[in-house]
Motif scaffolding. Structure first.
Motif, PDB file in Angstrom:
ATOM      1  N   UNK A 191       0.980  -1.322   0.207  1.00  0.00           N
ATOM      2  CA  UNK A 191       0.233   0.054  -0.035  1.00  0.00           C
ATOM      3  C   UNK A 191       0.829   1.271   0.114  1.00  0.00           C
ATOM      4  N   UNK A 192       0.899   1.744  -0.905  1.00  0.00           N
ATOM      5  CA  UNK A 192       1.810   3.199  -1.119  1.00  0.00           C
ATOM      6  C   UNK A 192       0.945   4.450  -0.768  1.00  0.00           C
ATOM      7  N   UNK A 193       1.501   5.110   0.352  1.00  0.00           N
ATOM      8  CA  UNK A 193       0.517   6.051   0.892  1.00  0.00           C
ATOM      9  C   UNK A 193      -0.184   5.554   2.364  1.00  0.00           C
ATOM     10  N   UNK A 194       0.453   5.938   3.206  1.00  0.00           N
ATOM     11  CA  UNK A 194      -0.253   5.680   4.639  1.00  0.00           C
ATOM     12  C   UNK A 194      -1.032   6.673   5.473  1.00  0.00           C
ATOM     13  N   UNK A 195      -1.498   7.515   4.674  1.00  0.00           N
ATOM     14  CA  UNK A 195      -2.502   8.732   5.442  1.00  0.00           C
ATOM     15  C   UNK A 195      -3.719   7.915   5.664  1.00  0.00           C
ATOM     16  N   UNK A 196      -4.866   8.678   5.647  1.00  0.00           N
ATOM     17  CA  UNK A 196      -5.994   8.197   6.081  1.00  0.00           C
ATOM     18  C   UNK A 196      -6.509   6.954   5.372  1.00  0.00           C
ATOM     19  N   UNK A 197      -6.738   7.231   4.127  1.00  0.00           N
ATOM     20  CA  UNK A 197      -6.958   5.842   3.274  1.00  0.00           C
ATOM     21  C   UNK A 197      -6.171   4.736   3.250  1.00  0.00           C
ATOM     22  N   UNK A 198      -4.883   4.997   3.306  1.00  0.00           N
ATOM     23  CA  UNK A 198      -3.884   3.963   2.916  1.00  0.00           C
ATOM     24  C   UNK A 198      -3.774   3.262   4.301  1.00  0.00           C
ATOM     25  N   UNK A 199      -3.673   3.818   5.574  1.00  0.00           N
ATOM     26  CA  UNK A 199      -3.454   3.265   6.682  1.00  0.00           C
ATOM     27  C   UNK A 199      -4.658   2.330   6.802  1.00  0.00           C
ATOM     28  N   UNK A 200      -5.908   2.755   6.873  1.00  0.00           N
ATOM     29  CA  UNK A 200      -7.132   1.780   6.914  1.00  0.00           C
ATOM     30  C   UNK A 200      -7.229   0.772   6.077  1.00  0.00           C
ATOM     31  N   UNK A 201      -6.614   0.834   4.871  1.00  0.00           N
ATOM     32  CA  UNK A 201      -6.816  -0.060   3.868  1.00  0.00           C
ATOM     33  C   UNK A 201      -5.728  -1.165   4.072  1.00  0.00           C
ATOM     34  N   UNK A 202      -4.524  -0.811   4.586  1.00  0.00           N
ATOM     35  CA  UNK A 202      -3.629  -1.747   5.023  1.00  0.00           C
ATOM     36  C   UNK A 202      -4.095  -2.314   5.909  1.00  0.00           C
ATOM     37  N   UNK A 203      -4.544  -1.981   6.997  1.00  0.00           N
ATOM     38  CA  UNK A 203      -4.688  -2.661   8.272  1.00  0.00           C
ATOM     39  C   UNK A 203      -5.902  -3.588   7.994  1.00  0.00           C
ATOM     40  N   UNK A 204      -7.132  -3.235   7.147  1.00  0.00           N
ATOM     41  CA  UNK A 204      -8.132  -3.961   6.912  1.00  0.00           C
ATOM     42  C   UNK A 204      -7.588  -5.277   5.871  1.00  0.00           C
ATOM     43  N   UNK A 205      -6.980  -5.107   5.307  1.00  0.00           N
ATOM     44  CA  UNK A 205      -6.535  -6.056   4.335  1.00  0.00           C
ATOM     45  C   UNK A 205      -5.635  -7.182   4.851  1.00  0.00           C
ATOM     46  N   UNK A 206      -4.776  -6.762   6.257  1.00  0.00           N
ATOM     47  CA  UNK A 206      -4.390  -7.543   7.022  1.00  0.00           C
ATOM     48  C   UNK A 206      -5.532  -8.477   7.589  1.00  0.00           C
ATOM     49  N   UNK A 207      -6.407  -7.775   8.279  1.00  0.00           N
ATOM     50  CA  UNK A 207      -7.635  -8.661   8.808  1.00  0.00           C
ATOM     51  C   UNK A 207      -8.198  -9.643   8.036  1.00  0.00           C
ATOM     52  N   UNK A 208      -8.172  -9.363   6.538  1.00  0.00           N
ATOM     53  CA  UNK A 208      -8.949 -10.539   5.429  1.00  0.00           C
ATOM     54  C   UNK A 208      -7.806 -11.435   5.281  1.00  0.00           C
ATOM     55  N   UNK A 209      -6.524 -11.421   5.926  1.00  0.00           N
ATOM     56  CA  UNK A 209      -5.696 -12.756   5.877  1.00  0.00           C
ATOM     57  C   UNK A 209      -4.404 -12.474   4.837  1.00  0.00           C
ATOM     58  N   UNK A 210      -4.426 -11.118   4.378  1.00  0.00           N
ATOM     59  CA  UNK A 210      -3.351 -11.037   3.525  1.00  0.00           C
ATOM     60  C   UNK A 210      -2.006 -10.431   4.185  1.00  0.00           C
ATOM     61  N   UNK A 211      -0.784 -10.568   3.701  1.00  0.00           N
ATOM     62  CA  UNK A 211       0.380  -9.974   3.909  1.00  0.00           C
ATOM     63  C   UNK A 211       0.715  -8.792   3.621  1.00  0.00           C
ATOM     64  N   UNK A 212       0.809  -7.587   4.270  1.00  0.00           N
ATOM     65  CA  UNK A 212       0.699  -6.112   3.974  1.00  0.00           C
ATOM     66  C   UNK A 212       1.998  -5.471   4.310  1.00  0.00           C
ATOM     67  N   UNK A 213       2.664  -4.696   3.539  1.00  0.00           N
ATOM     68  CA  UNK A 213       3.648  -3.860   3.694  1.00  0.00           C
ATOM     69  C   UNK A 213       2.917  -2.311   3.292  1.00  0.00           C
ATOM     70  N   UNK A 214       3.025  -1.492   4.278  1.00  0.00           N
ATOM     71  CA  UNK A 214       2.590  -0.073   3.901  1.00  0.00           C
ATOM     72  C   UNK A 214       4.000   0.810   3.522  1.00  0.00           C
TER      73      UNK A 214
END
Length: 437
Positions: free
Chosen positions: A5-28
């Motif tokens: 996830x490139x960009x970890x402001x409001x949209x990116x931080x939420x998206x990264x955390x939620x994708x992890x909840x869905x079981x994915x391996x995520x780097x922001x």
């Protein structure tokens, strides 16, 4: 899947955390070291309900990491672009500097079969430009435009359980493989029956700005009706209830008041107008100029109303403003109507004290000249007039009898039409609201 996830402001931080909840391996990935450091500690750099728990959960699982080094995304196969597109200084157009910079940082890492997914809100035509740039560097990577539809305060829910998913892409066998990968990313939502709309790139880019423009238009429409109601003695809340029963119209977003703000609606409709002008179809969106104008007039009218209830002048008056964030359940003060009204009154000679459950720190950075209080009681102490400008639940639930013990004069302006006028008047308050007699 492995996701970046490139960009970890409001949209990116939420998206990264939620994708992890869905079981994915995520780097922001983000360029701000202090923001990355906070996220690495599992701390949310802004207020969003549910996000802190998701960050801590993701960090504990080992599937969520953050870095300032784009190379950390090298092993990912799906890359989300979640950077901001602010309004250009002195112009209506969107600033695409950050989107282009994020893509340039990603390009050296792209492998055959990788999918770049755009989520940032961009002017139509931007995705085609980015797709061409991707083809120049890695012809075997694909771009899909997947706009976000997050509501601040509900961003976690909107990401995990979206009301629709939009995919924009240029049809080809390779694009179909990319679509299958994005389907895997969103497998949980799709399994819940979330509608998926496949479209061309242009349509996918237009969806978000069209939706925001429609919502802004609906809000400004009812505020225009509020102006007529004030001139005729009608009640805009009853008017909204009556027309809201029409299934073609609906009651949502027909709440008259001080208007909309935040980091999306105002800048998105202005960028939409600017892009229409560049395309030679500016006449199609001229109505948005009036939408914007009506919205900004509400702020001026709120100051005028404060002056009216204060006997014709706010100079030297003690004014309490309840709310600094542009909406409840957020600490976002970008283009906040509440903060704008508070600042205008301060500049016109009032002594203004602002309070907010979450946004005081951000508000103080933006307007250090204002006074701030941590509690409602401290904010309204000896106040000559109280303005409710952000409809936090705790403000809507205030007891007018108890609050009266703290103020000098019982005058309240309901900037969101969220209070019960009967109860407040029964407690001896002079109650006023936009569009109500």
């Amino acid at each position: 899947m492995r996701i970046s996830v490139f960009g970890c402001g409001y949209l990116g931080a939420v998206h990264a955390a939620c994708m992890t909840r869905l079981g994915h391996e995520v780097v922001g990935i983000d360029v701000l070291p202090e923001q990355v450091a906070a996220l690495e500690r599992g701390e949310a750099p802004f207020f969003e309900p549910g996000l802190p728990d998701l960050l801590l959960e993701g960090k504990a699982s080992g599937r969520l990491t953050f870095s300032t080094d784009p190379a950390a995304a090298a092993e990912a196969t799906v890359h989300f672009l979640c950077v901001g597109t602010p309004q250009k200084r002195g112009e209506n157009a969107a600033d695409l500097t950050y989107v282009r910079a994020a893509l340039e940082a990603l390009l050296p890492l792209l492998k055959a079969g990788d999918v770049v997914v755009g989520k940032s809100t961009v002017p139509v035509g931007t995705a085609e430009e980015l797709a061409e740039r991707i083809r120049e560097v890695q012809p075997d990577a694909e771009l899909i435009w997947n706009p976000e539809f997050l509501r601040e305060g509900f961003a976690v829910k909107d990401t995990l359980h979206p009301d629709r998913l939009v995919y924009g892409f240029a049809e080809s066998p390779a694009a179909r493989e990319a679509v299958a990968k994005l389907d895997e990313v969103y497998a949980v939502a799709l399994g819940e029956g979330t509608p998926k709309i496949e479209a061309d790139l242009a349509t996918a880019q237009l969806v978000k700005v069209a939706a925001n423009s429609f919502l802004a238009t609906k809000i400004s429409f009812i505020n225009a009706m509020a102006e007529l109601c004030e001139a005729t003695g009608a009640d805009v809340t009853l008017l909204a209830d009556a027309i809201g029963h029409d299934a073609r119209i609906g009651r949502k977003f027909l709440n008259a008041g001080v208007g909309f703000g935040g980091g999306c609606l105002p800048k998105d409709i202005r960028a939409f107008m600017a892009r229409a002008g560049e395309l030679g179809v500016d006449q199609a969106l001229t109505f948005l100029r009036e939408v914007d104008s009506i919205n900004m007039r509400r702020r001026v009218r709120m100051v005028d109303l404060a002056r009216e209830v204060s006997g014709g002048s706010i100079v030297g008056r003690q004014v309490a403003v309840l709310g600094a964030a542009f909406k409840p359940d957020s600490d976002d003060v970008r283009d906040s109507p509440a903060l704008s009204v508070a600042a205008q009154m301060q500049l016109q000679g009032a002594r203004v004290t602002v309070t907010d459950p979450k946004a005081i720190d951000n508000a103080a950075k933006k307007w250090p000249e204002l006074n701030f209080a941590d509690t409602v009681e401290d904010a309204v102490r000896d106040a000559d007039v109280v303005l409710l400008l952000t409809e936090w639940p705790e403000y809507v639930a205030l007891d007018p009898v108890e609050l009266a013990t703290h103020v000098r004069e019982r005058r309240i302006i309901d900037g969101r039409n969220c209070l019960d006028p009967v109860a407040w008047r029964a407690a001896g308050w002079h109650y006023r609201a936009l569009g109500r007699p």
